[in-house]
Write an enzyme that holds these catalytic residues in place. Structure first.
Site, short mmCIF file in Angstrom:
data_model
loop_
_atom_site.label_atom_id
_atom_site.label_comp_id
_atom_site.label_asym_id
_atom_site.label_seq_id
_atom_site.Cartn_x
_atom_site.Cartn_y
_atom_site.Cartn_z
N GLY A 10 1.73 3.65 10.02
CA GLY A 10 1.17 2.30 10.09
C GLY A 10 1.82 1.50 11.20
O GLY A 10 1.98 0.29 11.11
N ASN A 88 6.15 3.20 6.60
CA ASN A 88 5.81 1.77 6.63
C ASN A 88 4.36 1.49 6.20
O ASN A 88 4.07 0.39 5.73
CB ASN A 88 6.05 1.25 8.05
N SER A 140 9.05 -3.51 -1.03
CA SER A 140 8.75 -4.95 -1.08
C SER A 140 9.57 -5.55 -2.21
O SER A 140 9.84 -4.86 -3.21
CB SER A 140 7.27 -5.17 -1.37
N TYR A 153 0.19 -2.74 -6.47
CA TYR A 153 1.08 -2.83 -5.29
C TYR A 153 2.55 -2.82 -5.73
O TYR A 153 3.37 -2.07 -5.19
CB TYR A 153 0.75 -4.11 -4.53
N LYS A 157 5.50 -0.01 -5.00
CA LYS A 157 6.74 -0.32 -4.30
C LYS A 157 7.96 -0.01 -5.19
O LYS A 157 9.00 0.41 -4.69
CB LYS A 157 6.74 -1.79 -3.85
N1 LIG Z 1 3.71 -8.67 5.29
C1 LIG Z 1 4.51 -8.85 4.27
O1 LIG Z 1 4.75 -9.99 3.87
C2 LIG Z 1 5.16 -7.69 3.57
C3 LIG Z 1 6.11 -7.96 2.59
C4 LIG Z 1 6.75 -6.91 1.96
C5 LIG Z 1 6.44 -5.61 2.30
N2 LIG Z 1 5.51 -5.36 3.26
C6 LIG Z 1 5.23 -3.96 3.57
O2 LIG Z 1 5.42 -3.72 4.94
C7 LIG Z 1 4.57 -2.66 5.37
C8 LIG Z 1 3.76 -3.13 6.58
O3 LIG Z 1 2.95 -4.21 6.18
P1 LIG Z 1 2.29 -5.26 7.19
O4 LIG Z 1 2.49 -6.59 6.60
O5 LIG Z 1 2.75 -5.01 8.57
O6 LIG Z 1 0.75 -4.91 6.98
P2 LIG Z 1 -0.42 -4.62 7.99
O7 LIG Z 1 -1.67 -4.65 7.17
O8 LIG Z 1 -0.32 -5.51 9.18
O9 LIG Z 1 -0.11 -3.13 8.43
C9 LIG Z 1 -0.24 -2.05 7.56
C10 LIG Z 1 -0.30 -0.80 8.39
O10 LIG Z 1 -0.54 0.33 7.54
C11 LIG Z 1 -1.53 1.13 8.15
N3 LIG Z 1 -2.24 1.93 7.15
C12 LIG Z 1 -2.91 1.51 6.05
N4 LIG Z 1 -3.43 2.55 5.41
C13 LIG Z 1 -3.09 3.67 6.09
C14 LIG Z 1 -3.34 5.05 5.91
N5 LIG Z 1 -4.06 5.51 4.88
N6 LIG Z 1 -2.83 5.92 6.81
C15 LIG Z 1 -2.10 5.48 7.87
N7 LIG Z 1 -1.83 4.18 8.08
C16 LIG Z 1 -2.33 3.29 7.20
C17 LIG Z 1 -2.45 0.14 8.84
O11 LIG Z 1 -3.20 0.78 9.86
C18 LIG Z 1 -1.44 -0.83 9.40
O12 LIG Z 1 -0.94 -0.37 10.63
C19 LIG Z 1 3.70 -2.30 4.18
O13 LIG Z 1 4.25 -1.19 3.52
C20 LIG Z 1 3.81 -3.53 3.30
O14 LIG Z 1 3.59 -3.22 1.95
C21 LIG Z 1 4.86 -6.37 3.91
#
Ligand SMILES: NC(=O)c1ccc[n+]([C@@H]2O[C@H](COP(=O)([O-])OP(=O)(O)OC[C@H]3O[C@@H](n4cnc5c(N)ncnc54)[C@H](O)[C@@H]3O)[C@@H](O)[C@H]2O)c1
Length: 245
Positions: A10, A88, A140, A153, A157
């Site tokens: 991702g 990620n 998370s 979700y 996590k």
């Molecule tokens: N944004 C937040 O506030 C937050 C908080 C805690 C944890 N997270 C975690 O951080 C990580 C990144 O999140 P983000 O906020 O950058 O989200 P985002 O939606 O911007 O990015 C998610 C990424 O995962 C990829 N993805 C989704 N399904 C996929 C699959 N089947 N195969 C390959 N790639 C896939 C997407 O293409 C994207 O690049 C995630 O695991 C999310 O749970 C985010």
């Protein structure tokens, strides 16, 4: 980090994009696993075109073991090693338990939890052989504190925490370290989905009174990939401005 081979799942958006940029800036060879490859790579690197020579994209769905294994095999064939895996990739499909469909549960589990299993399984043979490896899972804080509307979700996590600790115990003798970073709220597409009222309420509960920038998560990922953290394994590090205290 120079010439380290680093897989970032991702890695084309949000936090993953910041992680890919930071490693590429440090001279690592970044392999981005994403379902779709960006059409405009100059836009992906925000105009920093010198980074492009250090970044390669692979069209991978992390929930599909064969798709993961095929790309991992290509990397091992061309580079001869894999130093770091950053699990990620993640998705949300929020709803209250009363309204959540089994499909919504499976969708989130298959990507967030099984995806990390698939990618870890695909890389460990190589890492065990080279007696070196780092696996960094992105969890998370809701995996620790829970969140209404996010049972799928937060369960995925929380599952990553168990996966991290068990893998750390299994793989330590081969010098493969496994840790998890649990971000609080980070400015990305995921948080863009919140309305202003939800955002204001959320910030009120964060002791540092702001959400994180994706690069503040990427900095910690780099730490766990770096030699400075070589005596740390099986840990869960909250990077959340104090939210889960
Ligand atoms: N944004 C937040 O506030 C937050 C908080 C805690 C944890 N997270 C975690 O951080 C990580 C990144 O999140 P983000 O906020 O950058 O989200 P985002 O939606 O911007 O990015 C998610 C990424 O995962 C990829 N993805 C989704 N399904 C996929 C699959 N089947 N195969 C390959 N790639 C896939 C997407 O293409 C994207 O690049 C995630 O695991 C999310 O749970 C985010």
């Amino acid at each position: 980090m120079k010439d380290k081979i680093i897989i970032v799942t991702g890695g084309n958006k949000g936090i993953g994009k910041a992680i890919s940029h930071e490693f590429a800036e440090l001279g690592a060879k970044v392999k981005v696993f994403a379902r779709t490859i960006p059409n405009d790579l100059n836009e992906f690197v925000d105009g920093k075109t010198d980074l492009l020579s250090n970044i390669e994209f692979f069209a991978v769905d992390v929930s599909d073991f064969d798709s993961v294994a095929e790309s991992v095999n290509k990397i091992v064939k061309s580079e001869g090693k894999i130093d770091v895996l950053v699990n990620n990739a993640g998705v949300t499909k929020d709803n209250l338990l009363m309204r959540m469909s089994p499909e919504d549960w499976d969708f989130v589990m298959d990507i967030n939890l099984k995806g990390a299993f698939n990618c870890s399984k695909a890389v460990i043979r190589t890492m065990m052989g080279q007696r070196y490896g780092r696996i960094i899972n992105i969890g998370s804080i809701v995996g620790t504190i829970g969140n209404p509307g996010q049972i799928n979700y937060s369960a995925s996590k929380a599952g990553l925490v168990g996966l991290t600790k068990s893998m750390a115990k299994e793989l330590a003798s081969r010098n493969i370290l496994v840790n998890l970073i649990a971000p609080g709220y980070v400015e990305t597409n995921m948080t863009d989905a919140l309305n202003d009222e939800q955002k204001a309420k959320l910030v009120e509960n964060i002791p540092l009174r702001r959400v994180a920038n994706p690069s503040e998560i990427a900095d910690v990922v780099v730490f766990f990939a770096h030699d400075d953290s070589k005596y740390i394994t099986g840990q869960v590090l909250h990077v959340d401005g104090g939210l889960a205290i």
